[in-house]
Design an enzyme around this catalytic site. Structure first.
Site, PDB file in Angstrom:
ATOM      1  N   ASP A  63       0.864  -1.181   0.000  1.00  0.00           N
ATOM      2  CA  ASP A  63       0.000   0.000   0.000  1.00  0.00           C
ATOM      3  C   ASP A  63       0.899   1.230   0.000  1.00  0.00           C
ATOM      4  O   ASP A  63       1.374   1.653   1.052  1.00  0.00           O
ATOM      5  CB  ASP A  63      -0.895   0.021   1.244  1.00  0.00           C
ATOM      6  CG  ASP A  63      -1.994  -1.018   1.196  1.00  0.00           C
ATOM      7  OD1 ASP A  63      -2.811  -0.970   0.269  1.00  0.00           O
ATOM      8  OD2 ASP A  63      -2.033  -1.886   2.092  1.00  0.00           O
ATOM      9  N   ARG A  71       4.029   2.883   3.117  1.00  0.00           N
ATOM     10  CA  ARG A  71       4.837   1.929   3.906  1.00  0.00           C
ATOM     11  C   ARG A  71       6.328   2.207   3.747  1.00  0.00           C
ATOM     12  O   ARG A  71       7.114   1.928   4.641  1.00  0.00           O
ATOM     13  CB  ARG A  71       4.534   0.489   3.487  1.00  0.00           C
ATOM     14  CG  ARG A  71       3.066   0.152   3.301  1.00  0.00           C
ATOM     15  CD  ARG A  71       2.230   0.447   4.518  1.00  0.00           C
ATOM     16  NE  ARG A  71       0.848   0.019   4.331  1.00  0.00           N
ATOM     17  CZ  ARG A  71      -0.175   0.427   5.049  1.00  0.00           C
ATOM     18  NH1 ARG A  71       0.005   1.298   6.032  1.00  0.00           N
ATOM     19  NH2 ARG A  71      -1.396  -0.022   4.813  1.00  0.00           N
ATOM     20  N   ARG A 139      -7.408  10.780   0.691  1.00  0.00           N
ATOM     21  CA  ARG A 139      -6.935   9.748  -0.239  1.00  0.00           C
ATOM     22  C   ARG A 139      -7.704   9.797  -1.555  1.00  0.00           C
ATOM     23  O   ARG A 139      -7.226   9.310  -2.583  1.00  0.00           O
ATOM     24  CB  ARG A 139      -7.098   8.357   0.381  1.00  0.00           C
ATOM     25  CG  ARG A 139      -6.316   8.151   1.659  1.00  0.00           C
ATOM     26  CD  ARG A 139      -6.805   6.923   2.422  1.00  0.00           C
ATOM     27  NE  ARG A 139      -6.579   5.688   1.688  1.00  0.00           N
ATOM     28  CZ  ARG A 139      -7.085   4.505   2.049  1.00  0.00           C
ATOM     29  NH1 ARG A 139      -7.851   4.417   3.124  1.00  0.00           N
ATOM     30  NH2 ARG A 139      -6.829   3.442   1.338  1.00  0.00           N
ATOM     31  N   LYS A 169      -9.344   0.347  -6.179  1.00  0.00           N
ATOM     32  CA  LYS A 169     -10.045  -0.001  -4.950  1.00  0.00           C
ATOM     33  C   LYS A 169     -10.935   1.171  -4.543  1.00  0.00           C
ATOM     34  O   LYS A 169     -10.744   2.284  -5.031  1.00  0.00           O
ATOM     35  CB  LYS A 169      -9.040  -0.355  -3.842  1.00  0.00           C
ATOM     36  CG  LYS A 169      -8.086   0.771  -3.450  1.00  0.00           C
ATOM     37  CD  LYS A 169      -7.035   0.280  -2.469  1.00  0.00           C
ATOM     38  CE  LYS A 169      -6.204   1.449  -1.965  1.00  0.00           C
ATOM     39  NZ  LYS A 169      -5.107   1.026  -1.082  1.00  0.00           N
ATOM     40  N   HIS A 170     -11.942   0.933  -3.730  1.00  0.00           N
ATOM     41  CA  HIS A 170     -12.408  -0.329  -3.148  1.00  0.00           C
ATOM     42  C   HIS A 170     -13.725  -0.648  -3.824  1.00  0.00           C
ATOM     43  O   HIS A 170     -14.728  -0.013  -3.527  1.00  0.00           O
ATOM     44  CB  HIS A 170     -12.594  -0.198  -1.646  1.00  0.00           C
ATOM     45  CG  HIS A 170     -11.365   0.259  -0.909  1.00  0.00           C
ATOM     46  ND1 HIS A 170     -10.993   1.597  -0.810  1.00  0.00           N
ATOM     47  CD2 HIS A 170     -10.409  -0.442  -0.227  1.00  0.00           C
ATOM     48  CE1 HIS A 170      -9.889   1.697  -0.091  1.00  0.00           C
ATOM     49  NE2 HIS A 170      -9.498   0.476   0.279  1.00  0.00           N
ATOM     50  N   HIS A 182     -11.820  -0.685   8.948  1.00  0.00           N
ATOM     51  CA  HIS A 182     -10.793  -1.324   9.765  1.00  0.00           C
ATOM     52  C   HIS A 182     -11.332  -1.630  11.169  1.00  0.00           C
ATOM     53  O   HIS A 182     -10.820  -2.514  11.853  1.00  0.00           O
ATOM     54  CB  HIS A 182      -9.563  -0.419   9.898  1.00  0.00           C
ATOM     55  CG  HIS A 182      -8.844  -0.180   8.608  1.00  0.00           C
ATOM     56  ND1 HIS A 182      -9.196   0.828   7.743  1.00  0.00           N
ATOM     57  CD2 HIS A 182      -7.805  -0.832   8.035  1.00  0.00           C
ATOM     58  CE1 HIS A 182      -8.392   0.794   6.692  1.00  0.00           C
ATOM     59  NE2 HIS A 182      -7.541  -0.201   6.841  1.00  0.00           N
ATOM     60  N   ASP A 251     -10.210  -7.063   0.314  1.00  0.00           N
ATOM     61  CA  ASP A 251      -9.449  -6.237   1.237  1.00  0.00           C
ATOM     62  C   ASP A 251      -8.986  -7.166   2.363  1.00  0.00           C
ATOM     63  O   ASP A 251      -9.366  -8.345   2.419  1.00  0.00           O
ATOM     64  CB  ASP A 251     -10.320  -5.088   1.766  1.00  0.00           C
ATOM     65  CG  ASP A 251      -9.503  -3.884   2.222  1.00  0.00           C
ATOM     66  OD1 ASP A 251      -8.284  -4.031   2.441  1.00  0.00           O
ATOM     67  OD2 ASP A 251     -10.089  -2.803   2.392  1.00  0.00           O
TER      68      ASP A 251
END
Length: 336
Positions: A63, A71, A139, A169-170, A182, A251
């Site tokens: 990601d 990351r 985002r 996505k998504h 999440h 996901d």
């Protein structure tokens, strides 16, 4: 091959991980911050993953969107802006915003290809909605579907020029969610007619090589199951209405939006029509359970995987610094 993507526990493979991956033969792997330290270390890690089954074209994803979802971080790697930066420029100069998104993605892709990452879980085609949860927030590439599609297409093109595959996505849209998937399962009560707005960018980019589902329940389509686990959402909405024919990932199945054990969820997702189950957290018990719970990857899914990875590998020649300089000059138009 097991139709699953697994996470790794650290900067190098442990003996138990290596042995398990050799036996299980997963479709691919996903990297997180815990797996990333230096360019040489990440390259050595991805080289070892490729050596396990001798696959030159291996699904190794991350990601790396830019902004708060990154990351691989400075100072080792460049910083990249969130999607909102290109949305703001689009207000002033659409063509410049599209070019800025493309060169930004090309530079980002060069970073990934250099260390052996073949897939970026980006771009997000979720259409931003007023009052929705901030899990998407900056985002998003915009609040207007065709703008989102135009910028998303530019990102996919930039990645392709660097030998990296993008993942939209998504699907079929997280932009209306009033909760963070999440943490809990969002429920969207919009009508099928209203949801056409959410579907539009995915429909425009339906030929993208890879897509990722949303852990969101859409009452207009399936009042019981989140999209990831819904045969109707996957079969009728994603495959038929949107027309997406690429490789479909879940996901992360360890997110709190879903209830049940991770192996059970993986089996449900594959049965519902997903091609690959994504499990990010390198918990050996869960990975072993998934390997036992899932059938061998279907031929159609394996063909989609091969097609998605066909264009990955060595990047076309490009100057990373020049790409970033061009991006920054274009983004500066908005501040002028």
């Amino acid at each position: 091959m097991v139709p699953a993507i697994f996470g790794l526990s650290g900067l190098t493979l442990g003996d138990d991980e290596r042995a398990f991956f050799r036996d299980a033969d997963p479709a691919g792997y996903i990297l997180f911050g815990r797996n990333v330290e230096s360019r040489a270390q990440v390259r050595a890690l991805t080289d070892e993953l490729r050596s396990i089954h001798g696959r030159e074209h291996l699904f190794v994803c991350i990601d790396q969107e830019g902004g708060r979802v990154a990351r691989m971080k400075p100072p080792t790697w460049s910083a990249y802006p969130p999607g909102e930066a290109f949305d703001r420029l689009y207000d002033l100069a659409p063509a410049s915003a599209i070019e800025a998104a493309r060169v930004n993605a090309q530079a980002l892709g060069l970073d990934l290809a250099e260390v052996g990452v073949s897939v970026d879980c980006h771009p997000s085609l979720d259409v931003r909605q007023p009052g929705a949860h901030d899990v998407i927030g900056d985002r998003a590439l915009g609040a207007e579907p065709m703008r989102v599609a135009a910028l998303g297409r530019a990102i996919l093109d930039g990645f392709a020029r660097s030998g990296v595959a993008g993942c939209i996505k998504h699907i079929p849209g997280h932009g209306r969610a009033m909760a963070d998937s999440h943490k809990e399962l969002p429920t969207v009560t919009a009508s099928a007619e209203e949801l056409e707005l959410d579907l539009a960018p995915f429909r425009a980019l339906a030929k993208a090589p890879i897509g990722m589902t949303a852990h969101v329940r859409y009452t207009a389509w399936d009042a019981e199951n989140p999209g990831t686990l819904s045969p109707f959402v996957i079969g009728e909405i994603i495959r038929k209405t949107i027309g997406f024919s690429g490789l479909l990932l879940t996901d992360d199945l360890d997110m709190q939006a879903l209830s049940g054990s991770v192996p059970e969820l993986a089996a449900q997702a594959i049965a519902a029509g997903c091609d690959i189950a994504l499990n990010c957290w390198a918990k050996m018990d869960d990975m072993v359970g998934i390997a036992k719970a899932l059938p061998v990857m279907a031929e159609e899914a394996a063909a989609r995987l091969d097609h998605a990875l066909a264009g990955t590998g060595p990047a076309t020649a490009a100057d990373h610094a020049e790409l970033l300089a061009k991006r920054d000059a274009l983004l500066a138009l908005r501040a002028a």
